[in-house]
Design a protein around this motif. Structure first.
Motif, PDB file in Angstrom:
ATOM      1  N   LEU A  19       0.839  -1.190   0.000  1.00  0.00           N
ATOM      2  CA  LEU A  19       0.000   0.000   0.000  1.00  0.00           C
ATOM      3  C   LEU A  19       0.876   1.242   0.000  1.00  0.00           C
ATOM      4  O   LEU A  19       1.965   1.244   0.593  1.00  0.00           O
ATOM      5  CB  LEU A  19      -0.906   0.006   1.234  1.00  0.00           C
ATOM      6  CG  LEU A  19      -1.897  -1.149   1.350  1.00  0.00           C
ATOM      7  CD1 LEU A  19      -2.641  -1.079   2.687  1.00  0.00           C
ATOM      8  CD2 LEU A  19      -2.877  -1.138   0.183  1.00  0.00           C
ATOM      9  N   ASN A  84       1.446   1.664   8.139  1.00  0.00           N
ATOM     10  CA  ASN A  84       0.053   1.996   7.842  1.00  0.00           C
ATOM     11  C   ASN A  84      -0.132   3.493   7.610  1.00  0.00           C
ATOM     12  O   ASN A  84      -1.146   4.068   7.989  1.00  0.00           O
ATOM     13  CB  ASN A  84      -0.847   1.523   9.001  1.00  0.00           C
ATOM     14  CG  ASN A  84      -2.315   1.585   8.645  1.00  0.00           C
ATOM     15  OD1 ASN A  84      -2.677   1.487   7.483  1.00  0.00           O
ATOM     16  ND2 ASN A  84      -3.152   1.779   9.643  1.00  0.00           N
ATOM     17  N   HIS A  86      -1.294   6.542   5.751  1.00  0.00           N
ATOM     18  CA  HIS A  86      -2.265   6.746   4.680  1.00  0.00           C
ATOM     19  C   HIS A  86      -3.089   7.992   4.961  1.00  0.00           C
ATOM     20  O   HIS A  86      -3.026   8.579   6.031  1.00  0.00           O
ATOM     21  CB  HIS A  86      -3.189   5.528   4.547  1.00  0.00           C
ATOM     22  CG  HIS A  86      -4.092   5.328   5.727  1.00  0.00           C
ATOM     23  ND1 HIS A  86      -3.648   4.778   6.903  1.00  0.00           N
ATOM     24  CD2 HIS A  86      -5.393   5.620   5.921  1.00  0.00           C
ATOM     25  CE1 HIS A  86      -4.642   4.725   7.775  1.00  0.00           C
ATOM     26  NE2 HIS A  86      -5.726   5.242   7.209  1.00  0.00           N
ATOM     27  N   SER A  88      -7.020   9.453   4.957  1.00  0.00           N
ATOM     28  CA  SER A  88      -8.411   9.036   4.940  1.00  0.00           C
ATOM     29  C   SER A  88      -9.269  10.189   5.443  1.00  0.00           C
ATOM     30  O   SER A  88      -8.782  11.073   6.156  1.00  0.00           O
ATOM     31  CB  SER A  88      -8.622   7.795   5.820  1.00  0.00           C
ATOM     32  OG  SER A  88      -8.304   8.084   7.164  1.00  0.00           O
ATOM     33  N   ILE A 108       1.944   8.063  -1.931  1.00  0.00           N
ATOM     34  CA  ILE A 108       0.544   8.305  -1.591  1.00  0.00           C
ATOM     35  C   ILE A 108      -0.092   9.272  -2.583  1.00  0.00           C
ATOM     36  O   ILE A 108      -1.209   9.053  -3.074  1.00  0.00           O
ATOM     37  CB  ILE A 108       0.424   8.833  -0.147  1.00  0.00           C
ATOM     38  CG1 ILE A 108       0.755   7.728   0.856  1.00  0.00           C
ATOM     39  CG2 ILE A 108      -0.962   9.400   0.122  1.00  0.00           C
ATOM     40  CD1 ILE A 108       0.876   8.205   2.290  1.00  0.00           C
TER      41      ILE A 108
END
Length: 196
Positions: A19, A84, A86, A88, A108
């Motif tokens: 990711l 993790n 990220h 959002s 990202i």
């Protein structure tokens, strides 16, 4: 004293699904058993390419060996992805990246650009010591030009490059270079109101 920047792209033998914002452990045949944590600078893709941006620590012989003694075609071993980091939600986001720490944030942003959905407003502050070390200023300028939700602030501690920093990439035209380090306390107030 020369600050080396290593940008390398690998073709994965086995697909690796990571990711944007995650990191991996990487080692080379020249330094078996020595692992470095690196964040991919591009999202996972069907072509199997992965890209890393790396600056070896000062006076680190094993890291320098990885940079200078790894010829094209050499193989590297990668771990499973970790982390993790990220974006959002709907709240505006402020990213601050110093030197090679831009890689996970760059990944990202590139992933967000590929997704045509709604994105929160993002300000990214990208800084280095000298203007000539801003290797990704053009990338951020191009991303900003095509995406109204993104504003890129390009920063350097010094106004000019030293004599040994030559053949550096030019800053994008009409790009304001801010002076200072956004990680320093009280450098700037980072606030951008959401437009109605």
């Amino acid at each position: 004293f020369i600050r080396v920047i290593d940008i390398f792209r690998l073709l994965l033998i086995t697909a690796l699904d990571y990711l944007p914002g995650q990191y991996l452990s990487v080692t080379t045949p020249q330094c078996p058993g020595t692992w470095r944590y690196l964040s991919p600078a591009i999202p996972a893709n069907s072509d199997g390419y992965i890209e890393f941006h790396n600056r070896p620590p000062d006076h680190a012989s094993s890291s320098n060996q990885k940079v200078h003694n790894t010829p094209p075609g050499d193989q590297r071993t990668l771990s499973n992805p970790h982390g993790n980091l990220h974006i959002s939600g709907e709240r505006p986001v402020c990213m601050i990246a110093r030197d090679m720490a831009l890689a996970p944030m760059r990944c990202i942003l590139l992933d967000m650009v590929q997704d045509s959905g709604h994105h929160p407003l993002v300000d990214i502050y990208y800084s280095t010591h000298y203007p000539g070390e801003l290797i990704d200023a053009a990338t951020l300028a191009n991303l900003q030009a095509a995406n109204p939700w993104l504003i890129a602030h390009i920063c350097a501690d010094e106004k000019t490059d030293p004599w040994w920093l030559h053949n550096a990439p030019e800053l994008p035209p009409n790009r304001l270079l801010r002076r200072g380090n956004p990680l320093a306390r009280g450098c700037w107030v980072l606030y951008r109101p959401r437009s109605p």
